[in-house]
Design a protein around this motif. Sequence first.
Motif, short mmCIF file in Angstrom:
data_model
loop_
_atom_site.label_atom_id
_atom_site.label_comp_id
_atom_site.label_asym_id
_atom_site.label_seq_id
_atom_site.Cartn_x
_atom_site.Cartn_y
_atom_site.Cartn_z
N LEU A 36 -6.87 13.72 -5.00
CA LEU A 36 -5.65 14.31 -4.47
C LEU A 36 -4.41 13.75 -5.16
O LEU A 36 -4.42 12.62 -5.66
CB LEU A 36 -5.54 14.00 -2.96
N HIS A 61 0.81 -1.22 0.00
CA HIS A 61 0.00 0.00 0.00
C HIS A 61 0.85 1.27 0.00
O HIS A 61 0.54 2.21 -0.73
CB HIS A 61 -0.97 -0.03 1.18
N ARG A 105 -1.90 14.97 6.10
CA ARG A 105 -1.50 15.41 4.76
C ARG A 105 -0.50 16.55 4.83
O ARG A 105 0.41 16.65 3.98
CB ARG A 105 -2.73 15.82 3.97
N TRP A 152 -11.76 10.79 -0.42
CA TRP A 152 -10.90 11.91 -0.79
C TRP A 152 -9.80 11.52 -1.77
O TRP A 152 -9.43 12.30 -2.66
CB TRP A 152 -10.23 12.49 0.46
N SER A 153 -9.23 10.34 -1.60
CA SER A 153 -7.99 9.99 -2.29
C SER A 153 -8.03 10.16 -3.80
O SER A 153 -7.05 10.65 -4.39
CB SER A 153 -7.59 8.55 -1.94
N LEU A 196 -7.18 13.59 8.84
CA LEU A 196 -6.52 13.41 7.54
C LEU A 196 -5.83 14.70 7.09
O LEU A 196 -4.76 14.66 6.47
CB LEU A 196 -7.55 12.97 6.50
N ALA A 223 -10.94 8.69 3.85
CA ALA A 223 -9.74 8.55 3.02
C ALA A 223 -10.09 7.95 1.66
O ALA A 223 -9.57 8.38 0.62
CB ALA A 223 -8.71 7.68 3.73
N THR A 249 2.36 9.38 0.74
CA THR A 249 1.31 8.38 1.00
C THR A 249 1.06 8.25 2.49
O THR A 249 2.02 8.13 3.28
CB THR A 249 1.72 7.00 0.46
N GLN A 265 -1.67 13.43 -3.33
CA GLN A 265 -1.25 12.54 -2.26
C GLN A 265 -2.16 11.31 -2.22
O GLN A 265 -3.32 11.37 -2.61
CB GLN A 265 -1.30 13.26 -0.91
N ARG A 266 -1.61 10.21 -1.73
CA ARG A 266 -2.38 8.98 -1.66
C ARG A 266 -2.80 8.70 -0.22
O ARG A 266 -1.97 8.71 0.69
CB ARG A 266 -1.57 7.80 -2.18
N LEU A 267 -4.07 8.46 -0.01
CA LEU A 267 -4.61 8.11 1.30
C LEU A 267 -5.10 6.67 1.22
O LEU A 267 -6.01 6.36 0.45
CB LEU A 267 -5.77 9.03 1.69
N ARG A 268 -4.49 5.80 1.98
CA ARG A 268 -4.78 4.37 1.89
C ARG A 268 -5.26 3.84 3.24
O ARG A 268 -4.73 4.19 4.28
CB ARG A 268 -3.54 3.59 1.46
#
Length: 322
Positions: free
Chosen positions: A261, A140, A224, A257-258, A220, A254, A232, A263-266
């Motif tokens: 963006l 991930h 970020r 939103w991901s 979050l 997450a 990430t 940026q990666r939210l996992r």
Amino acid sequence: MRAIVHDTYGGPDVLRLADREPPTAGEGEVLVRVQAAGLDRGTLHLLHGLPLLVRPVFGLRGPRNPVPGLDLAGVVQAIGPGVTRFRAGDRVFGVGRGTWAELAVARERKLAHLPASASPEQAAALAISGMTALQALRDHAEVQLGQRVLVTGASGGVGSYALQIAVHMGAEVTGVASTTKLDLIRDLGAAHVVDYTRDDPLAVDRPYDVILDIAGSASLRRLRRALTPRGTVVLVGGEGGGRVLGGTDRLLRALVWSPFLRQRLRGFVSAERHEDMMALAELIDAGAVTPAVDRTFPLADAAKAVRYVEEGHARGKVVVVT
């Protein structure tokens, strides 16, 4: 056989030692004589029946399986039809059901042979927390050589493995823990340590490429801000969120939103598969990872083990031995 049981949801006081009929191995299953069983956050959540959204699966008014425990290490007692990878007498570790007992059943695909250099107590603390850490970082976060990685909850079960695995992957790792546990995460290989009781680990001048937020409650937005523009965040569990959703509310946000963006939210739920257990066993035998076992408790004192973890004393993993 002797087993720890609970008929209602609750804290350590609902646990008792009882005599029960031993389970039998069905199709594709293995009966294991348990030598040691791990205590992980998942087991604690199931003990309390929280968050409430898990109860339709595990029992609305009380646990469907009254014997707690998931992680185990022991010796194969018998195999069910269709099992080909194990035979009686093999030393194994992995994920079973009702492992706080002298005998427990596990699916063949959730077991691996015991690492040659690990004790049963160490192996019992390995499967769930170790697989979660490995999958979070490898699958991930996709950690790369030289990246800056922040591990919150670094002195806990998942965190102690994640810190070591990230170091093995060539990352520059910062570990977060309380004052009395900083020496542990230094010993595990952290290049930098942050005492969260004194400093904010997310208030940084140099952002992180990866943040592994374990059982955290930071928003979050704050996570970020501590990331590089294409960094990430991997959320592993979580606290807060109330009795209904628990920490899953952050995971859901997450997920929403991901896609919008850079940026990666996992967020993820770890998969229980023997291939990853074998990979962990190789890391242990290579000396790259050492299970951080704080202490062991005899089976009859399982309630004391739960209380010890819930009060925040544990440095690494706690194990129940039979």
